[in-house]
Design an enzyme around this catalytic site. Sequence first.
Site: not given
Length: 143
Positions: A25, A69, A71, A97, A100, A118
Amino acid sequence: MTEKQRKLDERYLRMARIWAENSYCQRRQVGALVVKDKMIISDGYNGTPSGFENVCEDDNNVTKPYVLHAEANAITKLARSNNNSDGATIYITASPCIECAKLIIQSGIKRVVYGEKYRLTDGIDLLKRAGIEVIYMDVNSEK
Protein backbone atom coordinates in the site's frame (compact mmCIF):
# COMPACT_ATOMS: atom_id res chain seq x y z
CA MET A 1 2.05 -1.92 34.00
CA THR A 2 5.51 -3.10 34.94
CA GLU A 3 8.65 -1.68 33.36
CA LYS A 4 9.35 -5.12 31.88
CA GLN A 5 5.91 -5.25 30.23
CA ARG A 6 6.31 -1.70 28.89
CA LYS A 7 9.64 -2.62 27.29
CA LEU A 8 8.13 -5.78 25.76
CA ASP A 9 5.22 -3.75 24.40
CA GLU A 10 7.64 -1.24 22.84
CA ARG A 11 9.67 -4.01 21.21
CA TYR A 12 6.68 -5.82 19.75
CA LEU A 13 5.27 -2.54 18.47
CA ARG A 14 8.61 -1.79 16.78
CA MET A 15 8.48 -5.26 15.21
CA ALA A 16 4.95 -4.55 13.95
CA ARG A 17 6.26 -1.35 12.34
CA ILE A 18 8.97 -3.33 10.57
CA TRP A 19 6.38 -5.93 9.48
CA ALA A 20 4.27 -3.11 8.00
CA GLU A 21 7.05 -2.57 5.47
CA ASN A 22 5.83 -5.74 3.71
CA SER A 23 2.68 -3.89 2.64
CA TYR A 24 2.40 -2.77 -0.97
CA CYS A 25 0.00 0.00 0.00
CA GLN A 26 1.23 3.47 -0.94
CA ARG A 27 -0.99 5.66 1.24
CA ARG A 28 -0.32 3.91 4.52
CA GLN A 29 1.49 0.78 5.60
CA VAL A 30 0.09 -0.91 8.71
CA GLY A 31 1.43 -3.95 10.53
CA ALA A 32 0.01 -6.20 13.27
CA LEU A 33 1.44 -8.94 15.46
CA VAL A 34 -0.57 -11.26 17.73
CA VAL A 35 1.46 -12.33 20.75
CA LYS A 36 0.56 -14.95 23.33
CA ASP A 37 2.82 -16.16 26.14
CA LYS A 38 5.70 -14.09 24.69
CA MET A 39 5.42 -15.87 21.33
CA ILE A 40 4.32 -14.29 18.06
CA ILE A 41 1.46 -16.53 16.95
CA SER A 42 0.34 -14.50 13.94
CA ASP A 43 1.23 -11.48 11.86
CA GLY A 44 -0.39 -9.35 9.24
CA TYR A 45 -0.12 -6.19 7.19
CA ASN A 46 -2.61 -4.31 5.10
CA GLY A 47 -3.00 -5.47 1.52
CA THR A 48 -5.12 -7.22 -1.04
CA PRO A 49 -6.48 -10.77 -0.57
CA SER A 50 -4.28 -13.73 -1.56
CA GLY A 51 -4.09 -14.14 -5.31
CA PHE A 52 -4.98 -10.51 -6.08
CA GLU A 53 -2.61 -7.97 -7.60
CA ASN A 54 -0.47 -6.19 -5.00
CA VAL A 55 -1.97 -2.78 -5.71
CA CYS A 56 -3.97 -1.22 -2.87
CA GLU A 57 -5.01 2.08 -4.45
CA ASP A 58 -6.92 2.89 -7.61
CA ASP A 59 -5.91 5.46 -10.23
CA ASN A 60 -7.28 8.25 -8.00
CA ASN A 61 -5.13 7.09 -5.04
CA VAL A 62 -8.22 5.84 -3.19
CA THR A 63 -7.84 2.58 -1.28
CA LYS A 64 -9.63 -0.26 -3.05
CA PRO A 65 -12.65 -1.54 -1.07
CA TYR A 66 -11.33 -5.10 -0.87
CA VAL A 67 -8.03 -4.22 0.81
CA LEU A 68 -7.71 -6.06 4.12
CA HIS A 69 -6.49 -4.30 7.25
CA ALA A 70 -3.43 -5.64 9.07
CA GLU A 71 -5.49 -6.82 12.07
CA ALA A 72 -7.94 -8.69 9.84
CA ASN A 73 -5.06 -10.40 8.04
CA ALA A 74 -3.44 -11.44 11.33
CA ILE A 75 -6.71 -12.73 12.83
CA THR A 76 -7.80 -14.64 9.73
CA LYS A 77 -4.32 -16.13 9.44
CA LEU A 78 -4.78 -17.40 13.02
CA ALA A 79 -8.05 -19.02 12.01
CA ARG A 80 -6.14 -21.14 9.48
CA SER A 81 -3.54 -22.25 12.03
CA ASN A 82 -3.57 -24.47 15.09
CA ASN A 83 -3.13 -21.47 17.39
CA ASN A 84 -5.85 -19.53 19.16
CA SER A 85 -5.82 -15.95 20.37
CA ASP A 86 -7.65 -16.34 23.69
CA GLY A 87 -5.99 -13.91 26.09
CA ALA A 88 -3.45 -12.69 23.53
CA THR A 89 -2.20 -9.17 22.82
CA ILE A 90 -2.34 -7.60 19.37
CA TYR A 91 0.23 -4.95 18.47
CA ILE A 92 -0.90 -2.64 15.69
CA THR A 93 0.95 0.29 14.17
CA ALA A 94 -2.30 2.28 13.87
CA SER A 95 -5.49 2.32 15.94
CA PRO A 96 -8.07 -0.22 14.78
CA CYS A 97 -11.23 0.73 12.91
CA ILE A 98 -14.61 -0.43 14.20
CA GLU A 99 -14.70 -3.46 11.87
CA CYS A 100 -11.30 -4.67 13.07
CA ALA A 101 -12.30 -3.94 16.68
CA LYS A 102 -15.22 -6.36 16.25
CA LEU A 103 -12.84 -9.04 14.96
CA ILE A 104 -10.48 -8.41 17.89
CA ILE A 105 -13.33 -8.78 20.39
CA GLN A 106 -14.61 -11.99 18.79
CA SER A 107 -11.12 -13.51 18.60
CA GLY A 108 -10.63 -13.44 22.37
CA ILE A 109 -7.72 -10.97 22.30
CA LYS A 110 -7.56 -9.18 25.67
CA ARG A 111 -4.99 -6.42 25.04
CA VAL A 112 -4.48 -4.00 22.18
CA VAL A 113 -1.31 -1.93 21.92
CA TYR A 114 -1.21 0.60 19.09
CA GLY A 115 1.18 3.29 17.94
CA GLU A 116 -0.71 5.90 15.89
CA LYS A 117 -4.03 7.53 16.57
CA TYR A 118 -6.63 7.72 13.82
CA ARG A 119 -9.16 10.55 13.51
CA LEU A 120 -12.06 8.17 14.26
CA THR A 121 -12.11 6.64 17.73
CA ASP A 122 -15.10 4.30 17.36
CA GLY A 123 -12.88 1.20 17.17
CA ILE A 124 -11.01 2.10 20.36
CA ASP A 125 -14.27 3.05 22.08
CA LEU A 126 -15.81 -0.33 21.22
CA LEU A 127 -12.76 -2.24 22.49
CA LYS A 128 -12.89 -0.39 25.81
CA ARG A 129 -16.62 -1.05 26.07
CA ALA A 130 -15.86 -4.77 25.64
CA GLY A 131 -13.42 -4.65 28.55
CA ILE A 132 -10.31 -5.03 26.43
CA GLU A 133 -7.19 -3.31 27.73
CA VAL A 134 -6.19 -0.64 25.21
CA ILE A 135 -2.75 0.98 25.33
CA TYR A 136 -1.53 3.81 23.13
CA MET A 137 2.23 4.08 22.81
CA ASP A 138 3.38 7.26 21.10
CA VAL A 139 5.75 6.04 18.41
CA ASN A 140 7.28 9.48 18.08
CA SER A 141 8.44 9.60 21.70
CA GLU A 142 10.48 6.38 21.50
CA LYS A 143 14.24 6.43 21.28
